[in-house]
Design a protein around this motif. Structure first.
Motif, PDB file in Angstrom:
ATOM      1  N   THR A  65     -11.579  40.062 -22.559  1.00  0.00           N
ATOM      2  CA  THR A  65     -12.104  39.969 -23.915  1.00  0.00           C
ATOM      3  C   THR A  65     -12.863  41.207 -24.348  1.00  0.00           C
ATOM      4  N   THR A 110     -18.423  42.066 -30.111  1.00  0.00           N
ATOM      5  CA  THR A 110     -17.825  40.777 -30.356  1.00  0.00           C
ATOM      6  C   THR A 110     -16.304  40.873 -30.383  1.00  0.00           C
ATOM      7  N   GLU A 131     -16.034  35.529 -28.461  1.00  0.00           N
ATOM      8  CA  GLU A 131     -17.072  36.043 -27.567  1.00  0.00           C
ATOM      9  C   GLU A 131     -18.024  36.938 -28.326  1.00  0.00           C
ATOM     10  N   SER A 172     -21.510  39.473 -27.518  1.00  0.00           N
ATOM     11  CA  SER A 172     -22.371  40.109 -26.526  1.00  0.00           C
ATOM     12  C   SER A 172     -23.824  39.752 -26.801  1.00  0.00           C
TER      13      SER A 172
END
Lengths: 111, 113
Positions: free
Chosen positions: A97, B47, B56, B58
């Motif tokens: 990711t 992100t 996600e 950070s």
């Protein structure tokens, strides 16, 4: 220990020299490895992408991965002034990711 | 084939103001990422979006930061109540679902006075 370590340099070489740029990483689970080139005030540009241990060649550039030592290298043959830039190693995190970057090595090739 | 584009390329603002940056990814890429880069450092992840879903973030992405990707196309990154420590290059990248490679835009350079 940081996940990806890279000597920031600077590194200065004469035109035509062979340049060796290196990174070490800490997580043996990392599988993919990339090198980016970034000119001043520009975005990073993908140069090389490798998956396995061994060498991958693209023109004057060779990427080398040694998974046993957790060590990756980028070699530039016949360096040119236009190669003057910052070179960043990057490794995807395990989830895929995000990229984890080294600090970058600044290279200057003089004519 | 156009690459990733970002707008604006430069932004100067006063502390306390809000700013918004836009990123247009490569059209066929489902993945979109935001990074921040300060002088002498490599980009740091902020992100990640898969299509329109923000999957996600950070820990670097404080409450003053928000990112969106409506309809899974372009993305915006907003910083509220800017601080001098927010001064940095903000980079957007996109990538295909099938590979880990990411392609970066030219960045937006933010200076907070």
């Amino acid at each position: 220990q940081k996940e990806v370590e890279q000597d920031p340099g600077p590194l200065s070489v004469p035109e035509g020299a062979i340049v060796s740029l290196n990174c070490t990483y800490s997580n043996s689970a990392f599988q993919y490895f990339m090198w980016y080139r970034q000119y001043s005030r520009k975005g990073p540009e993908l140069l090389m992408y490798t998956y396995s241990s061994g060498n991958k060649e693209d023109g004057r550039f060779t990427a080398q991965v040694d998974k046993s030592s957790k060590y990756i290298s980028l070699f530039i043959r016949d360096s040119q002034p236009s190669d003057s830039a910052t070179y960043l190693c990057a490794i995807p995190n395990q989830a895929g990711t995000a990229l984890i970057f080294g600090k970058g090595t600044t290279l200057s090739v003089s004519s | 084939d156009t690459g990733v584009s970002q707008d604006p390329r430069h932004k100067i603002t006063k502390r306390g103001q809000n700013v918004t940056f836009r990123c247009d990814p490569i059209s066929e890429h489902n993945r979109l990422y935001w990074y921040r880069q300060t002088l002498g450092q490599g980009p740091e992840f902020l992100t990640y979006f898969q299509n329109e879903a923000q999957l996600e973030k950070s820990r670097l992405l404080s409450d003053r930061f928000s990112a969106e990707r409506p309809k899974g196309s372009f993305s915006t990154l907003e910083i509220q109540r800017t601080e001098q420590g927010d001064s940095a290059m903000y980079l957007c990248a996109s990538g295909p679902t099938s590979r880990e490679t990411q392609y970066f835009g030219p960045g937006t350079r933010l200076l907070v006075l």
